[in-house]
Design an enzyme around this catalytic site. Structure first.
Site, short mmCIF file in Angstrom:
data_model
loop_
_atom_site.label_atom_id
_atom_site.label_comp_id
_atom_site.label_asym_id
_atom_site.label_seq_id
_atom_site.Cartn_x
_atom_site.Cartn_y
_atom_site.Cartn_z
N PRO A 219 4.16 -6.22 -2.15
CA PRO A 219 3.85 -6.41 -3.64
C PRO A 219 2.45 -5.33 -3.63
CG PRO A 219 3.23 -8.21 -2.48
CD PRO A 219 4.13 -7.71 -1.14
N ASN A 220 3.12 -4.63 -4.54
CA ASN A 220 1.67 -3.92 -5.13
C ASN A 220 1.84 -2.20 -4.25
OD1 ASN A 220 1.51 -5.53 -7.41
ND2 ASN A 220 0.11 -6.47 -5.84
N ARG B 263 -4.18 4.26 -6.89
CA ARG B 263 -5.19 3.02 -7.38
C ARG B 263 -5.73 2.71 -6.02
NH1 ARG B 263 -2.83 2.74 -11.97
NH2 ARG B 263 -2.16 1.37 -12.99
N TYR C 144 -6.90 2.44 0.60
CA TYR C 144 -6.12 2.39 0.97
C TYR C 144 -5.70 3.72 1.14
CZ TYR C 144 -5.55 -2.23 -0.33
OH TYR C 144 -5.61 -3.65 -0.13
N ASN D 227 4.27 -4.32 5.80
CA ASN D 227 3.25 -4.29 5.59
C ASN D 227 3.47 -5.44 4.18
OD1 ASN D 227 1.28 -4.24 4.18
ND2 ASN D 227 0.96 -1.81 3.96
N ALA E 46 -0.14 -8.64 0.08
CA ALA E 46 -0.96 -10.05 -0.04
C ALA E 46 0.09 -11.46 0.36
CB ALA E 46 -1.28 -10.32 -1.21
N HIS F 285 -1.20 -13.61 3.60
CA HIS F 285 -1.79 -14.66 4.08
C HIS F 285 -1.86 -15.71 2.90
CE1 HIS F 285 -4.11 -10.60 4.43
NE2 HIS F 285 -3.91 -10.67 3.54
N ASP G 76 8.17 -17.69 8.07
CA ASP G 76 9.89 -18.63 9.16
C ASP G 76 11.24 -17.85 9.63
OD1 ASP G 76 8.73 -21.11 8.55
OD2 ASP G 76 10.27 -21.42 6.96
N GLU H 104 3.43 -6.13 12.31
CA GLU H 104 2.73 -6.53 11.04
C GLU H 104 1.82 -5.39 10.92
OE1 GLU H 104 0.92 -10.01 11.27
OE2 GLU H 104 -0.48 -9.40 9.75
N HIS I 4 -1.07 -3.06 9.02
CA HIS I 4 -2.18 -3.01 7.38
C HIS I 4 -2.66 -2.08 7.44
CE1 HIS I 4 -1.05 -7.51 6.42
NE2 HIS I 4 -1.63 -7.33 7.56
N ILE I 5 -2.82 -0.99 6.18
CA ILE I 5 -3.61 0.21 6.23
C ILE I 5 -4.85 0.09 6.24
CG2 ILE I 5 -3.89 1.74 4.25
CD1 ILE I 5 -1.62 0.34 3.35
N SER I 6 -5.36 -1.08 5.84
CA SER I 6 -6.81 -1.51 5.96
C SER I 6 -7.08 -2.79 6.24
CB SER I 6 -7.93 -2.58 4.44
OG SER I 6 -6.93 -3.93 4.16
N ARG J 139 -12.74 -7.48 5.26
CA ARG J 139 -12.62 -7.12 4.04
C ARG J 139 -12.67 -8.88 4.24
NH1 ARG J 139 -8.42 -4.27 2.13
NH2 ARG J 139 -8.73 -4.84 -0.34
N ARG K 16 -8.59 -12.50 3.28
CA ARG K 16 -7.70 -12.09 4.10
C ARG K 16 -8.22 -12.04 5.72
NH1 ARG K 16 -6.37 -8.07 -0.05
NH2 ARG K 16 -8.27 -8.47 -1.71
O1 CA2 Z 1 -4.03 -2.95 4.37
C1 CA2 Z 1 -3.45 -3.60 3.79
O2 CA2 Z 1 -2.04 -2.39 3.88
C2 CA2 Z 1 -2.95 -4.70 2.99
O3 CA2 Z 1 -1.38 -5.48 3.42
C3 CA2 Z 1 -2.59 -4.95 1.93
C4 CA2 Z 1 -2.53 -5.66 0.78
C5 CA2 Z 1 -3.79 -6.27 0.79
O4 CA2 Z 1 -3.58 -7.47 0.53
C6 CA2 Z 1 -3.93 -6.67 1.94
O5 CA2 Z 1 -4.70 -7.85 2.23
C7 CA2 Z 1 -3.61 -5.55 3.34
C8 CA2 Z 1 -2.75 -4.62 -0.82
C9 CA2 Z 1 -1.59 -4.25 -1.24
C10 CA2 Z 1 -1.46 -3.33 -2.21
O6 CA2 Z 1 -1.85 -2.53 -2.27
C11 CA2 Z 1 -2.34 -1.21 -3.73
C12 CA2 Z 1 -2.64 0.01 -3.16
C13 CA2 Z 1 -3.34 0.46 -3.75
C14 CA2 Z 1 -4.13 -0.06 -5.25
C15 CA2 Z 1 -3.95 -1.45 -5.29
C16 CA2 Z 1 -2.91 -2.21 -4.61
#
Ligand code: CA2
Length: 150
Positions: free
Chosen positions: A10-11, A18, A23, A79, A82, A85, A92, A103, A105-107, A112, A116
């Site tokens: 998602p997202n 954004r 990111y 990836n 959210a 978490h 499963d 797994e 994650h970009i960040s 954080r 998370r």
């Molecule tokens: O660091 C990551 O890749 C995350 O998986 C990104 C998720 C976050 O909930 C995880 O804790 C860490 C969020 C993805 C949403 O990506 C966005 C990118 C640009 C603007 C808004 C959201």
């Protein structure tokens, strides 16, 4: 040619549009191109997807597990956004489908917010990568390739 799956939750369709301070400024289309280049160099076929729906990720993980069990895929980079978490269903699915899963994650999620720091994905994953920015996707593909060669 063996497939590597890259699934985004998602997202992540908002990537580059954004929150560039968290990111980066590459879009998801840019990330797909990076992954495609790495796959081409490694002789792999890329299947790159994004969805905002948890159940769709579950279905895709089943598909990836079937392809892997038939020798048509080497594994999956996930990836889960959210859902990382929150989702017992994804945990499963990874276990149930026997997917070799990285797994991603970009960040650096551990630097954080506390919410998370816990992942339902990690105990079902082969490896975990976080904090390399979008470059982590190509590194994860390389890792799956190297794992499959041993
Ligand atoms: O660091 C990551 O890749 C995350 O998986 C990104 C998720 C976050 O909930 C995880 O804790 C860490 C969020 C993805 C949403 O990506 C966005 C990118 C640009 C603007 C808004 C959201």
């Amino acid at each position: 040619m063996a497939t590597v799956y890259v699934f985004n939750g998602p997202n992540l369709n908002l990537l580059g549009l954004r929150e560039p301070q968290v990111y980066g400024s590459d879009t998801l289309a840019d990330v797909e191109q990076m992954c495609a280049r790495r796959c081409e160099a490694l002789g792999l076929q890329l299947d790159f997807r994004q969805t905002n729906h948890e159940g769709e990720l579950v279905t895709w993980l089943h598909e990836a597990g079937r392809a892997q069990s038939q020798g048509q895929a080497i594994g999956t980079v996930l990836n889960a956004g959210a859902y990382t978490h929150t989702s017992v269903a994804l945990h499963d699915a990874i276990k149930g489908a026997s997917v070799t899963l990285i797994e991603l994650h970009i960040s650096n999620v551990h630097a954080r917010e506390a919410f998370r720091h816990h992942s339902y994905i990690s105990p079902a994953a082969k490896a975990v990568m976080a904090g390399f920015g979008v470059a982590g996707y190509a590194l994860a593909i390389q890792g799956l390739h190297d794992l499959s060669a041993h």
